[in-house]
Design a protein around this motif. Structure first.
Motif, short mmCIF file in Angstrom:
data_model
loop_
_atom_site.label_atom_id
_atom_site.label_comp_id
_atom_site.label_asym_id
_atom_site.label_seq_id
_atom_site.Cartn_x
_atom_site.Cartn_y
_atom_site.Cartn_z
N VAL A 159 0.85 -1.20 0.00
CA VAL A 159 0.00 0.00 0.00
C VAL A 159 0.88 1.25 0.00
CG1 VAL A 159 -1.81 1.28 1.20
CG2 VAL A 159 -1.77 -1.23 1.30
N ALA A 160 0.64 2.14 -0.93
CA ALA A 160 1.29 3.45 -0.94
C ALA A 160 0.43 4.40 -0.11
CB ALA A 160 1.45 3.97 -2.36
N ARG A 161 1.00 4.96 0.93
CA ARG A 161 0.24 5.81 1.86
C ARG A 161 0.73 7.26 1.78
NH1 ARG A 161 1.00 0.75 4.13
NH2 ARG A 161 -0.84 -0.17 5.13
N GLN A 162 -0.21 8.18 1.97
CA GLN A 162 0.15 9.60 2.05
C GLN A 162 -0.78 10.30 3.03
OE1 GLN A 162 2.17 12.15 -0.89
NE2 GLN A 162 0.11 12.83 -1.38
N VAL A 163 -0.15 11.03 3.95
CA VAL A 163 -0.92 11.80 4.92
C VAL A 163 -0.57 13.28 4.73
CG1 VAL A 163 0.86 11.32 6.67
CG2 VAL A 163 -1.36 12.21 7.37
N PHE A 164 -1.61 14.11 4.68
CA PHE A 164 -1.42 15.56 4.56
C PHE A 164 -1.46 16.18 5.95
CE2 PHE A 164 -2.83 14.56 0.27
CZ PHE A 164 -2.02 15.38 -0.50
N THR A 165 -0.49 17.03 6.25
CA THR A 165 -0.44 17.77 7.50
C THR A 165 -0.44 19.26 7.17
OG1 THR A 165 1.96 18.05 7.73
CG2 THR A 165 1.04 15.90 8.35
N PRO A 166 -0.73 20.12 8.13
CA PRO A 166 -0.75 21.56 7.85
C PRO A 166 0.58 22.10 7.32
CG PRO A 166 -1.88 21.11 9.91
CD PRO A 166 -1.23 19.83 9.50
N SER A 167 1.68 21.43 7.65
CA SER A 167 2.99 21.94 7.22
C SER A 167 3.59 21.15 6.06
CB SER A 167 3.97 21.94 8.40
OG SER A 167 4.06 20.65 8.98
N GLY A 168 2.81 20.21 5.49
CA GLY A 168 3.30 19.48 4.32
C GLY A 168 2.96 18.01 4.36
N PRO A 169 3.01 17.34 3.20
CA PRO A 169 2.62 15.93 3.11
C PRO A 169 3.75 14.96 3.44
CG PRO A 169 3.07 16.78 0.93
CD PRO A 169 3.25 17.94 1.88
N LEU A 170 3.35 13.77 3.87
CA LEU A 170 4.28 12.67 4.14
C LEU A 170 3.84 11.48 3.30
CD1 LEU A 170 6.39 10.94 5.72
CD2 LEU A 170 4.63 10.67 7.50
N ALA A 171 4.74 10.96 2.46
CA ALA A 171 4.46 9.77 1.67
C ALA A 171 5.23 8.59 2.24
CB ALA A 171 4.85 9.99 0.21
N LEU A 172 4.54 7.45 2.39
CA LEU A 172 5.14 6.21 2.87
C LEU A 172 5.04 5.20 1.72
CD1 LEU A 172 3.18 6.12 6.26
CD2 LEU A 172 5.46 7.05 5.91
N LEU A 173 6.16 4.93 1.08
CA LEU A 173 6.15 4.17 -0.16
C LEU A 173 6.69 2.76 0.06
CD1 LEU A 173 7.61 7.02 -2.39
CD2 LEU A 173 5.19 6.47 -1.98
N PRO A 174 5.96 1.73 -0.36
CA PRO A 174 6.38 0.35 -0.10
C PRO A 174 7.57 -0.07 -0.95
CG PRO A 174 4.44 0.37 -1.51
CD PRO A 174 4.68 1.80 -1.10
N MET A 175 8.49 -0.80 -0.33
CA MET A 175 9.66 -1.34 -1.03
C MET A 175 9.50 -2.85 -1.16
SD MET A 175 11.61 1.41 -1.46
CE MET A 175 13.39 1.16 -1.41
N ALA A 176 10.45 -3.50 -1.84
CA ALA A 176 10.35 -4.93 -2.09
C ALA A 176 10.30 -5.73 -0.79
CB ALA A 176 11.53 -5.39 -2.95
N ASP A 177 11.09 -5.33 0.19
CA ASP A 177 11.04 -5.95 1.52
C ASP A 177 9.70 -5.58 2.15
OD1 ASP A 177 11.25 -6.28 4.38
OD2 ASP A 177 13.42 -6.31 4.19
N PRO A 178 8.90 -6.54 2.59
CA PRO A 178 7.56 -6.23 3.10
C PRO A 178 7.54 -5.35 4.35
CG PRO A 178 8.11 -8.53 3.51
CD PRO A 178 9.16 -8.00 2.60
N ASN A 179 8.68 -5.19 5.01
CA ASN A 179 8.74 -4.35 6.20
C ASN A 179 9.64 -3.14 6.01
OD1 ASN A 179 8.09 -7.27 7.42
ND2 ASN A 179 7.33 -5.71 8.84
N LEU A 180 9.88 -2.78 4.74
CA LEU A 180 10.73 -1.63 4.43
C LEU A 180 9.94 -0.62 3.61
CD1 LEU A 180 13.76 -0.75 4.85
CD2 LEU A 180 14.11 -1.47 2.48
N ILE A 181 10.03 0.66 3.99
CA ILE A 181 9.39 1.73 3.23
C ILE A 181 10.39 2.83 2.93
CG2 ILE A 181 7.09 1.30 4.21
CD1 ILE A 181 7.61 3.89 5.94
N SER A 182 10.09 3.61 1.92
CA SER A 182 10.84 4.82 1.61
C SER A 182 9.92 6.00 1.86
CB SER A 182 11.31 4.81 0.16
OG SER A 182 12.14 5.92 -0.11
N ILE A 183 10.40 7.02 2.55
CA ILE A 183 9.56 8.18 2.83
C ILE A 183 10.00 9.39 2.03
CG2 ILE A 183 9.05 7.38 5.18
CD1 ILE A 183 10.89 9.84 6.08
#
Length: 390
Positions: free
Chosen positions: A199-223
């Protein structure tokens, strides 16, 4: 002096996508890059990644380049989850709703460049020179590029795919619209307690967005954490444990506890839009023509679509027996791609402004808008199609 039909300056994913898309044509192509095209990847995943939409991934697959990407360097995402931290708004997309197996892929940038370089190396119509260019002599029928290695290449069409600080754009004197977004992007890879589930996740906050991007390792993400400059500086000043705690709180612990798997890197976010892309003898595309906020992950896709559209245009002109390099025949490509880029620039600015700040009315609009989009099939389907590049 070498003579070619098309000279591409820049050996990144956009320039190589163009070279790759010109396979099986009668056009001779030269690529000039100031760095080696292929570079050895470290054992651990790198932090510079791109979200490649399904349309572009499918095109790369047809061209034979996608198959060269190691499976350990890419991850298909089958769902997207987007929410506003300070309101009730959220929206979710699922590939199952579109009768496709994924919405796109998260790919390490250098892994994609390596794959393209491998495919381009097999093309008889392409030569590659690793050097820098020092001067451009523009001409209607022939443009000559002087190289730092004391050689020169003559071409009918010069293509600047040499990035945000494009030498070709500067030499062509194309006017540039420039705006500092006032944001700094923080990028890193993190290990999570909970698997990302593709799942590619993105949360918007008042000071800017945060993206949580899935990597090949099921427990590794790139932000990609885009924050106003002062907030970004404060986050970068935290130790690793405190940074991860702030990150976990920002995404509502969507993936449980997180720990840094790499260093943190950061870079300023700037909008650039060249008001002219084409002149007799040459043109620009990709980041040389436009850079946008990464909040929707569309920068790389937009550049690749520039390249594929140009390749299709050149192929059609060649098949019709027309001089593919002539300004008047390339104007339709410039008009269409400038319009697409400007639309994306405006959309990113609109999103940035809508999700910035703590204004109660904005929060209400964001919440209602996201929830309405999530519940209206026709509207939601269109959003999904745009995310997939369809």
């Amino acid at each position: 002096m070498q003579n070619v039909d098309v000279l591409i300056v820049g050996g990144g994913m956009v320039g190589l996508s163009l070279a790759c898309a010109l396979k099986n044509t009668e056009l001779t192509v030269a690529v000039v890059s100031d760095v080696p095209l292929s570079q050895t990847l470290p054992d651990s995943p790198t932090v510079r990644v791109s979200a490649i939409n399904k349309r572009n991934a499918d095109r790369l697959n047809l061209l034979g380049a996608w198959q060269h990407i190691p499976q350990s360097r890419l991850c298909a995402y089958t769902q997207m989850a987007v929410w506003d931290k300070d309101s009730f708004g959220r929206i979710a997309f699922d590939a199952a709703d579109t009768q496709t197996d994924n919405l796109g892929h998260i790919v390490e940038n250098q892994a994609l460049v390596n794959a393209l370089a491998t495919e381009v190396a097999s093309q008889a119509n392409v030569t590659v020179t690793e050097t820098t260019i020092s001067r451009i002599l523009w001409g209607d029928e022939q443009t000559v590029v002087m190289l730092e290695n004391n050689d020169a290449i003559a071409c009918k069409l010069l293509v600047g795919a040499d990035g945000a600080n494009s030498f070709v754009r500067n030499q062509a004197a194309f006017p540039l619209t420039f705006k500092d977004y006032g944001h700094t992007a923080i990028v890193a890879n993190l290990r999570c307690d909970e698997p990302h589930g593709g799942v590619a996740r993105q949360v918007f906050t008042p000071s800017g967005p945060l993206a949580l991007l899935p990597m090949a390792d099921p427990n590794l993400i790139s932000i990609v954490w885009s924050q106003e400059k002062d907030n970004a500086a404060a986050l970068l000043g935290l130790d690793d444990r405190a940074f991860c705690a702030a990150l976990t709180a920002t995404c509502n612990a969507a993936l449980g506890t997180m720990a840094l798997a790499t260093e943190r890197f950061h870079f300023p976010l700037v909008m650039r839009y060249a008001r002219q892309w084409l002149k007799p003898g040459g043109l620009i595309l990709g980041d040389a023509a436009h850079t946008i906020h990464p909040l929707a992950g569309q920068g790389a896709n937009l550049g690749m679509q520039d390249a594929f559209a140009l390749a299709d245009c050149l192929r059609d002109l060649e098949a019709a027996g027309k001089p593919f390099y002539r300004y008047r025949y390339l104007r339709p490509w410039e008009r269409e791609r400038k319009a697409q880029a400007l639309k994306m620039v405006a959309a990113m600015e609109g999103f940035k402004q809508l999700f910035a700040g703590d204004d109660p009315l904005k929060k209400l609009v964001r919440g209602v808008g996201l929830m309405a989009t999530d519940s209206l099939p026709g509207v939601k389907d269109r959003w999904v199609a745009q995310a997939m590049g369809l």
